[in-house]
Design an enzyme around this catalytic site. Structure first.
Site, PDB file in Angstrom:
ATOM      1  CB  SER A 144       3.036  37.745  46.084  1.00  0.00           C
ATOM      2  OG  SER A 144       2.096  38.042  45.009  1.00  0.00           O
ATOM      3  CE1 TYR A 157       1.281  32.388  46.282  1.00  0.00           C
ATOM      4  CE2 TYR A 157       0.687  34.605  45.793  1.00  0.00           C
ATOM      5  CZ  TYR A 157       1.741  33.598  45.626  1.00  0.00           C
ATOM      6  OH  TYR A 157       2.646  33.801  44.981  1.00  0.00           O
TER       7      TYR A 157
HETATM    8  P1  NDP Z   1       6.082  27.737  39.512  1.00  0.00           P
HETATM    9  O1  NDP Z   1       4.845  26.892  39.776  1.00  0.00           O
HETATM   10  O2  NDP Z   1       6.418  27.950  38.198  1.00  0.00           O
HETATM   11  O3  NDP Z   1       7.380  26.906  40.145  1.00  0.00           O
HETATM   12  C1  NDP Z   1       7.460  26.372  41.333  1.00  0.00           C
HETATM   13  C2  NDP Z   1       8.726  25.758  41.750  1.00  0.00           C
HETATM   14  O4  NDP Z   1       8.711  25.681  43.157  1.00  0.00           O
HETATM   15  C3  NDP Z   1       9.093  24.548  41.018  1.00  0.00           C
HETATM   16  O5  NDP Z   1      10.522  24.463  40.936  1.00  0.00           O
HETATM   17  C4  NDP Z   1       8.475  23.491  42.217  1.00  0.00           C
HETATM   18  O6  NDP Z   1       9.233  22.445  42.191  1.00  0.00           O
HETATM   19  C5  NDP Z   1       8.875  24.294  43.467  1.00  0.00           C
HETATM   20  N1  NDP Z   1       8.294  23.571  44.744  1.00  0.00           N
HETATM   21  C6  NDP Z   1       6.805  23.600  44.881  1.00  0.00           C
HETATM   22  N2  NDP Z   1       6.534  23.352  46.004  1.00  0.00           N
HETATM   23  C7  NDP Z   1       7.869  22.941  46.433  1.00  0.00           C
HETATM   24  C8  NDP Z   1       8.066  22.213  47.914  1.00  0.00           C
HETATM   25  N3  NDP Z   1       7.284  22.045  48.833  1.00  0.00           N
HETATM   26  N4  NDP Z   1       9.376  22.309  48.069  1.00  0.00           N
HETATM   27  C9  NDP Z   1      10.350  22.633  47.119  1.00  0.00           C
HETATM   28  N5  NDP Z   1      10.106  23.155  46.033  1.00  0.00           N
HETATM   29  C10 NDP Z   1       8.817  23.315  45.717  1.00  0.00           C
HETATM   30  O7  NDP Z   1       6.153  28.846  40.307  1.00  0.00           O
HETATM   31  P2  NDP Z   1       6.590  30.475  40.037  1.00  0.00           P
HETATM   32  O8  NDP Z   1       7.952  30.183  39.383  1.00  0.00           O
HETATM   33  O9  NDP Z   1       5.906  31.196  39.235  1.00  0.00           O
HETATM   34  O10 NDP Z   1       6.963  30.993  41.511  1.00  0.00           O
HETATM   35  C11 NDP Z   1       8.006  31.141  42.190  1.00  0.00           C
HETATM   36  C12 NDP Z   1       7.894  32.044  43.481  1.00  0.00           C
HETATM   37  O11 NDP Z   1       7.569  33.531  42.881  1.00  0.00           O
HETATM   38  C13 NDP Z   1       6.819  31.444  44.248  1.00  0.00           C
HETATM   39  O12 NDP Z   1       7.295  31.853  45.589  1.00  0.00           O
HETATM   40  C14 NDP Z   1       5.630  32.313  44.004  1.00  0.00           C
HETATM   41  O13 NDP Z   1       4.797  32.292  45.050  1.00  0.00           O
HETATM   42  C15 NDP Z   1       6.292  33.640  43.807  1.00  0.00           C
HETATM   43  N6  NDP Z   1       5.494  34.497  42.900  1.00  0.00           N
HETATM   44  C16 NDP Z   1       5.233  34.326  41.671  1.00  0.00           C
HETATM   45  C17 NDP Z   1       4.354  35.032  40.713  1.00  0.00           C
HETATM   46  C18 NDP Z   1       3.908  34.822  39.303  1.00  0.00           C
HETATM   47  O14 NDP Z   1       3.044  35.544  38.819  1.00  0.00           O
HETATM   48  N7  NDP Z   1       4.386  33.539  38.615  1.00  0.00           N
HETATM   49  C19 NDP Z   1       3.989  36.460  41.278  1.00  0.00           C
HETATM   50  C20 NDP Z   1       4.445  36.700  42.570  1.00  0.00           C
HETATM   51  C21 NDP Z   1       5.109  35.818  43.376  1.00  0.00           C
HETATM   52  P3  NDP Z   1       8.855  20.926  41.411  1.00  0.00           P
HETATM   53  O15 NDP Z   1       9.008  21.632  39.583  1.00  0.00           O
HETATM   54  O16 NDP Z   1       9.578  19.903  41.574  1.00  0.00           O
HETATM   55  O17 NDP Z   1       7.248  20.707  41.510  1.00  0.00           O
END
Ligand code: NDP
Length: 248
Positions: A144, A157
Site C-alpha cells: 500500500s 495496516y
Molecule cells: P476488497 O475489500 O475490495 O476485497 C478484498 C478481497 O480479499 C476479497 O476478495 C476477499 O474475499 C479477500 N479476502 C479477505 N480476507 C481474506 C482471507 N482471510 N483469505 C482470503 N481472501 C480474503 O479489497 P481491495 O480490492 O481494495 O484490496 C486488495 C488488496 O489491495 C489488499 O491487499 C489491500 O490491502 C490492497 N490495497 C488496497 C487499496 C485500496 O485503496 N483499495 C490501497 C492499497 C492497497 P471475500 O470476497 O470472500 O470476502
C-alpha cells in the site's frame, strides 16, 4: 478432476471482488489459467469465474482463508491438481477495517485480524510458493502507498504492508537459482469496498484529490501494474512499484 493446461497458471488470492477480481480478469485476458481464491463470498467468486469463461478464458474458484497455513497448502494442491503447476502467485487478499482508530485505541482483535490476513497470510502463501512454484515463476504482493504516506489511523495496516515489502525484497534474494522474481505493487486510494467503506463522500473526495492526477485509482489501473510484473522473463526483481497517480 484433472484438466492440465498448456496455459501459464496464476493463483490470485482475494479475487472475488475489488482489485483481485480485476487482476484475475486481466491475467485471464493475458492468457493465464486463473485460480480465483476467496474467503467467504462464493457467489462473487463464481461471478468472476463466469465472466472469465464467457470471455473465452479458463478459471476456477477456490475457497481458502490465507491466514490459515493448512488452507493455503490445500489451495496450492488444488491448483496443481487441476492445472499441473503454478507460474504466478498474486498475494492480493487483504483487510482494512472501516474504523481507523489511532494506535492507542486499537484493540487486540483488530490488530490480530489485520496482521493475520495481511502479514501472516502473505507469509503463508509465499512459503507455499517458494517450495512449489515452477522455475521461472513470478510473485506479486500487494502492499500500500500508506507505507510512504504514513497517515494517522493506519499504523497497524501500514505496518503489515511494510512487512510485505520487506518479505518481497528478502524472498527475491532467497530464491536465487530458481529464476523466480518477487515484486510488490503498492496502490494508492483505489475505488473498492476496502477503501470506500466507512468514509463520507467528503472524505472520499478529499483523498481522491490528493494525487496530482486528481482521481481515485480504479481496480484495472492496479491490475495493469500487476500484469506488467507478472510477465515472464523480466529484469525487475525484489522491488515495490507504487501505482497511485503520484500521491507519494
Ligand atoms: P476488497 O475489500 O475490495 O476485497 C478484498 C478481497 O480479499 C476479497 O476478495 C476477499 O474475499 C479477500 N479476502 C479477505 N480476507 C481474506 C482471507 N482471510 N483469505 C482470503 N481472501 C480474503 O479489497 P481491495 O480490492 O481494495 O484490496 C486488495 C488488496 O489491495 C489488499 O491487499 C489491500 O490491502 C490492497 N490495497 C488496497 C487499496 C485500496 O485503496 N483499495 C490501497 C492499497 C492497497 P471475500 O470476497 O470472500 O470476502
Amino acid at each position: 478432476m484433472q484438466t492440465k493446461t498448456n496455459q501459464p497458471v496464476a493463483i490470485i488470492t482475494g479475487a472475488s471482488r475489488g482489485i483481485g477480481a480485476a487482476i484475475a480478469r486481466r491475467l485471464a485476458e493475458d492468457g493465464y489459467a486463473v485460480v480465483v481464491n476467496y474467503a467467504g463470498r462464493a457467489v462473487d467468486a463464481q461471478e468472476v469465474v463466469a465472466a472469465i469463461a464467457a470471455a473465452g478464458g479458463n478459471a476456477f474458484a477456490a475457497q481458502a482463508d490465507v491466514a490459515d497455513g493448512a488452507a493455503v497448502a490445500r489451495l496450492f494442491d488444488a491448483a496443481i491438481e487441476r492445472y499441473g503447476r503454478v507460474d504466478v502467485l498474486v498475494n492480493n487478499a487483504g483487510v482494512m477495517p472501516p474504523a481507523l482508530p489511532h494506535l492507542v485505541d486499537t484493540d487486540d482483535a483488530a490488530f490480530d485480524s489485520i496482521v493475520g490476513v495481511n502479514l501472516k497470510g502473505t507469509f503463508n502463501t509465499l512459503r507455499a510458493a517458494a517450495s512449489r512454484m515452477a522455475q521461472g515463476g513470478r510473485i506479486v504482493n500487494l502492499s500500500s502507498s500508506l507505507v510512504g504516506l504514513a497517515m494517522p489511523g493506519y499504523a497497524v495496516y501500514a505496518a503489515t504492508k511494510a512487512g510485505v515489502e520487506m518479505m518481497t525484497n528478502i524472498l527475491a534474494k532467497e530464491l536465487r537459482g530458481k529464476e523466480i522474481r518477487v515484486n510488490a505493487v503498492a496502490p494508492g486510494p483505489t475505488a473498492t469496498e476496502l477503501f470506500l467503506d466507512g468514509k463520507t463522500d467528503e472524505q472520499v473526495q478529499r483523498l481522491a484529490k490528493m494525487p496530482p492526477l486528481e482521481r481515485l485509482g480504479q481496480p484495472d489501473d492496479i491490475a495493469a501494474a500487476v500484469a506488467f510484473l507478472a510477465q515472464p522473463g523480466g529484469w525487475v526483481n525484489g522491488q515495490t512499484l507504487r501505482a497511485n497517480g503520484g500521491i507519494v
